[in-house]
Design a protein around this motif. Structure first.
Motif, PDB file in Angstrom:
ATOM      1  N   ALA A 231      42.970 -18.922  56.049  1.00 47.60           N
ATOM      2  CA  ALA A 231      44.391 -19.230  55.895  1.00 47.60           C
ATOM      3  C   ALA A 231      45.246 -18.146  56.539  1.00 47.60           C
ATOM      4  O   ALA A 231      46.240 -18.443  57.217  1.00 47.60           O
ATOM      5  N   ALA A 232      44.863 -16.888  56.360  1.00 47.28           N
ATOM      6  CA  ALA A 232      45.627 -15.794  56.965  1.00 47.28           C
ATOM      7  C   ALA A 232      45.556 -15.846  58.484  1.00 47.28           C
ATOM      8  O   ALA A 232      46.562 -15.652  59.179  1.00 47.28           O
TER       9      ALA A 232
ATOM     10  N   SER B  88      47.619 -18.870  59.702  1.00 46.53           N
ATOM     11  CA  SER B  88      49.048 -18.643  59.469  1.00 46.53           C
ATOM     12  C   SER B  88      49.645 -17.769  60.555  1.00 46.53           C
ATOM     13  O   SER B  88      50.774 -17.997  61.010  1.00 46.53           O
TER      14      SER B  88
ATOM     15  N   ALA C   3      55.127 -21.539  60.837  1.00 45.44           N
ATOM     16  CA  ALA C   3      55.379 -22.634  59.891  1.00 45.44           C
ATOM     17  C   ALA C   3      55.068 -23.990  60.512  1.00 45.44           C
ATOM     18  O   ALA C   3      55.534 -25.014  60.024  1.00 45.44           O
TER      19      ALA C   3
ATOM     20  N   THR D 210      53.428 -23.250  54.522  1.00 45.95           N
ATOM     21  CA  THR D 210      52.457 -22.196  54.224  1.00 45.95           C
ATOM     22  C   THR D 210      51.106 -22.859  53.991  1.00 45.95           C
ATOM     23  O   THR D 210      51.033 -24.011  53.554  1.00 45.95           O
ATOM     24  N   LEU D 211      50.055 -22.113  54.271  1.00 46.41           N
ATOM     25  CA  LEU D 211      48.717 -22.650  54.062  1.00 46.41           C
ATOM     26  C   LEU D 211      48.281 -22.318  52.642  1.00 46.41           C
ATOM     27  O   LEU D 211      47.563 -21.343  52.390  1.00 46.41           O
ATOM     28  N   ASP D 212      48.734 -23.161  51.722  1.00 44.32           N
ATOM     29  CA  ASP D 212      48.467 -22.994  50.303  1.00 44.32           C
ATOM     30  C   ASP D 212      47.210 -23.798  49.945  1.00 44.32           C
ATOM     31  O   ASP D 212      47.256 -25.029  49.898  1.00 44.32           O
TER      32      ASP D 212
ATOM     33  N   VAL E  95      46.858 -27.003  63.827  1.00 48.66           N
ATOM     34  CA  VAL E  95      47.860 -26.075  64.360  1.00 48.66           C
ATOM     35  C   VAL E  95      48.143 -26.515  65.789  1.00 48.66           C
ATOM     36  O   VAL E  95      47.232 -26.535  66.624  1.00 48.66           O
TER      37      VAL E  95
END
Length: 371
Positions: free
Chosen positions: A56-57, A60, A65, A94-96, A141
């Motif tokens: 996720a990091a 991101s 966004a 956000t990649l929650d 993405v």
């Protein structure tokens, strides 16, 4: 007639490399790593089930966004868009991981943002997930950015992969394998057809290939075939068909690696969990994002042709199998039912197959069973 690729060595090499690229991409997706899809609408794709904090990091930092979660129409309908017929994309500011899991998998999930039409890159990303047999939910993405070392493949190669695999199907080994109900049997192993998986033709007895050959197309069912699960009739159909062929002039059972109606073993067990919570077999698949049936049988026809079969007496309750064989150029002269036990544990499953997919099953005599 030779194909254009066989006449053009350069085109043949390019197609061969494209197949290799897709095979490597499938391994990357199943390993939980992102793959870059190139073409007119370049994207970076990651299976939603593979998202963890580190990934996720990384994504991101690449996406800002601009990331989105792409879901197929059945899953969107489950999330509350009752009339949805096409895949769509939900924005991911956000990649929650918790939100993504809810949207991609949980029964209590509901759409919480506008859904945009899926782009060409989104469609290719979903197709890649289907080939890898992971959950049909993909984090996308947009653009050319990708983590260092990421594998890239073209969208065209992804879409062409199943057809080219079927065209390249070939036998790789064969040997006598006596079975309890059919001692005179031979196993012929084919490579290709579905991803990197092997397919098996079990030739029982001495069928006469000059006329119609008794054939069953049997999709692998680990739980039923091997462990005797009471949730389905697959093991009964497999063993009953083999025994019948041994006593009736022989035949061929094609044992096809298409677990869970083509969804894969992990997704099949996910569907079983949903069935334990009250959904029928098709409702469970739809809740996960799948259609009624993801299987293909074009490569099954290619296996039969390679064995010398041109005409078939099909042992099946599924009308789609006969239609697929005929579409591939085989003659289906007759369809005969393949029966298994009806139990309290599988009658709801069998009823759903009859009512939702048109399988030829007569269950009226078992209406008294508790479903």
């Amino acid at each position: 007639m030779q194909s254009s690729s066989s006449l053009d060595p350069v085109a043949g090499r390019e197609q061969g490399q494209a197949q290799i690229d897709v095979e490597r991409a499938l391994a990357e997706i199943r390993a939980g790593r992102p793959v870059a899809l190139r073409g007119g609408d370049p994207v970076l794709a990651l299976s939603a089930e593979a998202l963890d904090a580190a990934t996720a990091a990384t994504l991101s930092a690449l996406a800002g966004a601009g990331a989105r979660l792409v879901l197929p129409a059945p899953r969107l309908r489950r999330l509350g868009l009752a009339d949805r017929t096409e895949a769509g994309a939900v924005a991911l500011p956000t990649l929650d991981p918790a939100r993504i899991e809810t949207l991609a998998l949980r029964l209590d999930g509901r759409i919480d943002a506008p859904v945009a039409p899926a782009s060409a890159g989104d469609a290719a990303a979903l197709a890649l997930m289907a080939l890898a047999q992971v959950l049909p939910a993909v984090i996308v993405v947009p653009g050319e950015a990708a983590p260092p070392g990421s594998l890239a493949v073209t969208a065209d190669a992804v879409f062409a992969y199943p057809r080219r695999q079927a065209a390249g199907l070939r036998p790789v080994s064969r040997a006598p394998v006596p079975l309890a109900s059919a001692p005179d049997s031979e196993f012929v192993v084919f490579r290709g057809g579905e991803g990197l998986r092997d397919q098996v033709a079990v030739v029982i007895g001495r069928p006469d290939f000059s006329g119609p050959v008794a054939v069953r197309l049997h999709s692998a069912c680990l739980t039923g075939d091997l462990f005797g699960s009471l949730k389905c009739d697959c093991g009964d159909q497999l063993r009953g068909t083999a025994g019948w062929m041994a006593q009736s002039g022989g035949g061929i059972v094609l044992y096809l690696d298409q677990e869970g109606r083509g969804n894969g073993l992990a997704n099949k067990i996910r569907a079983y969990d949903l069935q334990a919570r009250g959904l029928d077999t098709y409702e469970a698949d739809e809740a996960l994002g799948f259609g009624l049936d993801q299987r293909r049988f074009d490569f099954a026809a290619a296996m039969l042709k390679a064995l010398g079969v041109t005409s078939v007496r099909l042992l099946s309750n599924n009308p789609e199998k006969a239609a697929s064989l005929e579409a591939a150029g085989l003659t289906v002269v007759e369809t005969q039912r393949a029966l298994g036990r009806v139990t309290p544990e599988n009658i709801r499953y069998l009823t759903a197959k009859r009512d939702r997919a048109g399988h030829a099953l007569d269950l009226d005599a078992f209406a008294c069973l508790d479903v």
